[in-house]
Design a protein around this motif. Structure first.
Motif, PDB file in Angstrom:
ATOM      1  N   ILE A  55     -23.563 -19.580 -11.086  1.00  0.00           N
ATOM      2  CA  ILE A  55     -23.280 -19.235 -12.488  1.00  0.00           C
ATOM      3  C   ILE A  55     -24.317 -18.343 -12.975  1.00  0.00           C
ATOM      4  N   GLY A  56     -23.875 -17.458 -13.868  1.00  0.00           N
ATOM      5  CA  GLY A  56     -24.712 -16.412 -14.669  1.00  0.00           C
ATOM      6  C   GLY A  56     -24.223 -16.325 -15.935  1.00  0.00           C
ATOM      7  N   ARG A  57     -24.979 -15.608 -16.728  1.00  0.00           N
ATOM      8  CA  ARG A  57     -24.711 -15.228 -18.099  1.00  0.00           C
ATOM      9  C   ARG A  57     -24.539 -13.660 -18.322  1.00  0.00           C
ATOM     10  N   SER A  58     -23.764 -13.328 -18.951  1.00  0.00           N
ATOM     11  CA  SER A  58     -23.224 -12.068 -19.436  1.00  0.00           C
ATOM     12  C   SER A  58     -22.771 -12.016 -20.980  1.00  0.00           C
ATOM     13  N   ASN A  59     -23.695 -11.233 -21.702  1.00  0.00           N
ATOM     14  CA  ASN A  59     -23.656 -11.289 -23.169  1.00  0.00           C
ATOM     15  C   ASN A  59     -23.782 -12.568 -23.614  1.00  0.00           C
ATOM     16  N   GLU A  60     -22.561 -13.112 -24.720  1.00  0.00           N
ATOM     17  CA  GLU A  60     -22.794 -14.703 -25.041  1.00  0.00           C
ATOM     18  C   GLU A  60     -22.148 -15.442 -24.071  1.00  0.00           C
ATOM     19  N   SER A  61     -21.403 -15.009 -22.978  1.00  0.00           N
ATOM     20  CA  SER A  61     -20.608 -16.021 -22.272  1.00  0.00           C
ATOM     21  C   SER A  61     -21.205 -16.289 -20.899  1.00  0.00           C
ATOM     22  N   THR A  62     -20.600 -17.223 -20.117  1.00  0.00           N
ATOM     23  CA  THR A  62     -21.386 -17.627 -18.762  1.00  0.00           C
ATOM     24  C   THR A  62     -20.023 -17.670 -18.127  1.00  0.00           C
ATOM     25  N   PHE A  63     -20.405 -16.934 -16.523  1.00  0.00           N
ATOM     26  CA  PHE A  63     -19.346 -16.785 -15.722  1.00  0.00           C
ATOM     27  C   PHE A  63     -19.758 -17.312 -14.284  1.00  0.00           C
ATOM     28  N   LEU A  64     -18.606 -16.886 -13.393  1.00  0.00           N
ATOM     29  CA  LEU A  64     -19.103 -17.144 -11.813  1.00  0.00           C
ATOM     30  C   LEU A  64     -19.244 -15.746 -11.123  1.00  0.00           C
ATOM     31  N   TYR A  65     -20.348 -15.679 -10.331  1.00  0.00           N
ATOM     32  CA  TYR A  65     -20.694 -14.426  -9.553  1.00  0.00           C
ATOM     33  C   TYR A  65     -20.698 -15.034  -8.115  1.00  0.00           C
ATOM     34  N   ARG A  66     -20.151 -14.124  -7.001  1.00  0.00           N
ATOM     35  CA  ARG A  66     -20.325 -14.453  -5.845  1.00  0.00           C
ATOM     36  C   ARG A  66     -21.195 -13.541  -4.917  1.00  0.00           C
ATOM     37  N   SER A 182      -8.163 -35.147  -9.509  1.00  0.00           N
ATOM     38  CA  SER A 182      -7.068 -34.393  -9.638  1.00  0.00           C
ATOM     39  C   SER A 182      -7.064 -33.109  -8.902  1.00  0.00           C
ATOM     40  N   PRO A 183      -5.832 -32.770  -8.263  1.00  0.00           N
ATOM     41  CA  PRO A 183      -5.988 -31.208  -7.251  1.00  0.00           C
ATOM     42  C   PRO A 183      -6.423 -30.276  -8.556  1.00  0.00           C
ATOM     43  N   THR A 184      -7.325 -29.495  -8.139  1.00  0.00           N
ATOM     44  CA  THR A 184      -7.703 -28.454  -9.003  1.00  0.00           C
ATOM     45  C   THR A 184      -7.658 -27.178  -8.443  1.00  0.00           C
ATOM     46  N   ALA A 185      -7.083 -26.257  -9.313  1.00  0.00           N
ATOM     47  CA  ALA A 185      -7.094 -24.590  -8.674  1.00  0.00           C
ATOM     48  C   ALA A 185      -8.101 -24.056  -9.377  1.00  0.00           C
ATOM     49  N   ARG A 186      -8.484 -22.612  -8.870  1.00  0.00           N
ATOM     50  CA  ARG A 186      -9.297 -22.004  -9.855  1.00  0.00           C
ATOM     51  C   ARG A 186      -8.863 -21.549 -11.317  1.00  0.00           C
ATOM     52  N   GLY A 187      -9.864 -21.797 -11.807  1.00  0.00           N
ATOM     53  CA  GLY A 187      -9.455 -21.791 -13.580  1.00  0.00           C
ATOM     54  C   GLY A 187      -9.495 -20.292 -14.121  1.00  0.00           C
ATOM     55  N   VAL A 188      -8.841 -19.938 -14.815  1.00  0.00           N
ATOM     56  CA  VAL A 188      -8.712 -18.494 -15.581  1.00  0.00           C
ATOM     57  C   VAL A 188     -10.022 -18.393 -16.271  1.00  0.00           C
ATOM     58  N   GLY A 189     -10.291 -17.103 -16.338  1.00  0.00           N
ATOM     59  CA  GLY A 189     -11.457 -16.722 -17.347  1.00  0.00           C
ATOM     60  C   GLY A 189     -12.640 -17.297 -17.045  1.00  0.00           C
ATOM     61  N   MET A 190     -13.070 -17.757 -15.776  1.00  0.00           N
ATOM     62  CA  MET A 190     -14.230 -18.457 -15.292  1.00  0.00           C
ATOM     63  C   MET A 190     -14.958 -17.154 -14.475  1.00  0.00           C
ATOM     64  N   VAL A 191     -14.280 -16.630 -13.854  1.00  0.00           N
ATOM     65  CA  VAL A 191     -15.151 -15.400 -12.955  1.00  0.00           C
ATOM     66  C   VAL A 191     -15.684 -14.181 -13.749  1.00  0.00           C
ATOM     67  N   ALA A 192     -16.692 -13.674 -13.416  1.00  0.00           N
ATOM     68  CA  ALA A 192     -17.358 -12.624 -14.187  1.00  0.00           C
ATOM     69  C   ALA A 192     -16.626 -11.196 -14.400  1.00  0.00           C
ATOM     70  N   PRO A 193     -16.536 -10.857 -15.595  1.00  0.00           N
ATOM     71  CA  PRO A 193     -15.561  -9.633 -16.046  1.00  0.00           C
ATOM     72  C   PRO A 193     -16.102  -8.519 -15.207  1.00  0.00           C
ATOM     73  N   VAL A 194     -17.171  -8.352 -14.926  1.00  0.00           N
ATOM     74  CA  VAL A 194     -17.849  -7.385 -14.130  1.00  0.00           C
ATOM     75  C   VAL A 194     -18.746  -7.718 -12.912  1.00  0.00           C
ATOM     76  N   TRP A 195     -18.598  -7.397 -11.773  1.00  0.00           N
ATOM     77  CA  TRP A 195     -19.024  -8.002 -10.812  1.00  0.00           C
ATOM     78  C   TRP A 195     -19.645  -7.003  -9.542  1.00  0.00           C
ATOM     79  N   ILE A 196     -20.770  -6.809  -9.210  1.00  0.00           N
ATOM     80  CA  ILE A 196     -21.235  -6.026  -8.402  1.00  0.00           C
ATOM     81  C   ILE A 196     -21.190  -6.630  -7.110  1.00  0.00           C
ATOM     82  N   ILE A 197     -20.307  -6.134  -6.084  1.00  0.00           N
ATOM     83  CA  ILE A 197     -20.487  -6.850  -4.930  1.00  0.00           C
ATOM     84  C   ILE A 197     -21.422  -6.356  -3.790  1.00  0.00           C
ATOM     85  N   ASP A 198     -21.643  -5.084  -3.856  1.00  0.00           N
ATOM     86  CA  ASP A 198     -22.565  -4.201  -2.844  1.00  0.00           C
ATOM     87  C   ASP A 198     -23.238  -3.369  -3.504  1.00  0.00           C
ATOM     88  N   PRO A 199     -24.456  -3.398  -3.450  1.00  0.00           N
ATOM     89  CA  PRO A 199     -25.269  -3.936  -2.464  1.00  0.00           C
ATOM     90  C   PRO A 199     -25.665  -5.330  -3.275  1.00  0.00           C
TER      91      PRO A 199
END
Length: 292
Positions: A55-66, A182-199
């Protein structure tokens, strides 16, 4: 460890509490600046590194990063990745996790692309608000599905769901806010809008052409990038420019650039550009790395 089918059907009665949501229906991030999408499911890879979400913060929101992390050989790929998520710290100091290392953790996968995770209640020994509790549950869902897909254990062409049991039972209320089972799928809007993978954070790279790649949730959208050179505690602007995230099928939102860098410490910053507001950097992600 293969969990008996009966465990998934057993349950304990939870005391009703106000404001409790169900894991299968997390709240969506509704900001106009954040497209409501989920990250594409990871593809099979030969690497021994496991995909782990934080979990990480970006601007005023909180998102998921890998991040991709080294994992021990014992246990199956899903359990290994979840153990890292619950017991280790992220490489990037901008990320965090509310999970605690549980005494018991096991996982199995059914033929219907359902991942079952069974863990002990001590994993939830953190005091978080309802929004963070939902993100923590989604952090588990994203990590479990990523690890299974990366290891080639599931059919990526079908929807993948995760059932979370606590000490073998359904209906546990995670962090006192989210009812599990309950069976749970990936939620929308949870992943980071911008996400640097490498490096990745802290990576050492040979000097010369350095490739920077990542993903945006806005396919075809414009991005601003900047390279800062770091000398002690001083950061100096070094290179900058703009680029466009891919809109092609299979590469939706992907971006990459090559920069020539000599030895030193650097930070790369990537942000989304909003039409009519080019001066503001939206949803910034950063990574620090070293060129040898």
């Amino acid at each position: 460890m293969v969990l008996p089918a009966a465990l998934a059907l057993s349950g304990c009665v939870a005391t009703p509490q106000p404001g409790i949501t169900d894991s299968s229906t997390p709240s969506q991030v509704t900001s106009a600046q954040v497209p409501t999408t989920s990250a594409p499911l990871e593809t099979t890879q030969a690497s021994n590194k496991a995909p782990v979400y934080w979990i990480g913060r970006s601007n005023e929101s909180t998102f998921l990063y890998r991040e991709f992390r080294e994992v021990p050989e014992q246990d199956n790929p899903v359990t290994r990745a979840l153990r890292v998520m619950m017991s280790q710290k992220p490489l990037d100091p901008d990320f965090f996790t509310p999970w605690q290392n549980p005494k018991k953790l096991a996982s199995s996968i059914s033929g219907k692309n359902v991942i079952t995770v069974d863990l002990s209640a001590d994993a939830f020994n953190s005091n978080v608000d309802p929004a963070m509790a939902e993100r923590a549950v989604q952090q588990l869902v994203y990590t479990a599905t990523a690890a299974a897909a990366s290891a080639g254990l599931i059919d990526a062409g079908q929807q993948i769901q995760v059932v979370v049991l606590v000490d073998g039972h359904t209906d546990f209320v995670a962090f006192n806010h989210v009812r599990l089972g309950s069976p749970t799928a990936r939620g929308v809007g949870m992943v980071a809008p911008v996400w640097i993978i490498d490096p990745q954070e802290g990576t050492s790279i040979a000097d010369g052409a350095v490739k920077i790649s990542g993903r945006s949730t806005a396919p075809g959208g414009r991005l601003r990038w900047e390279i800062l050179r770091i000398d002690g505690n001083v950061k100096t602007a070094y290179l900058n420019g703009t680029m466009t995230a891919s809109a092609e099928a299979g590469q939706s939102g992907a971006f990459s650039l090559l920069v020539n860098l000599g030895p030193g410490n650097y930070e790369v910053r990537v942000s989304q550009l909003e039409d009519g507001n080019p001066a503001e950097d939206l949803n910034v992600d950063t990574r620090g790395f070293t060129v040898k």
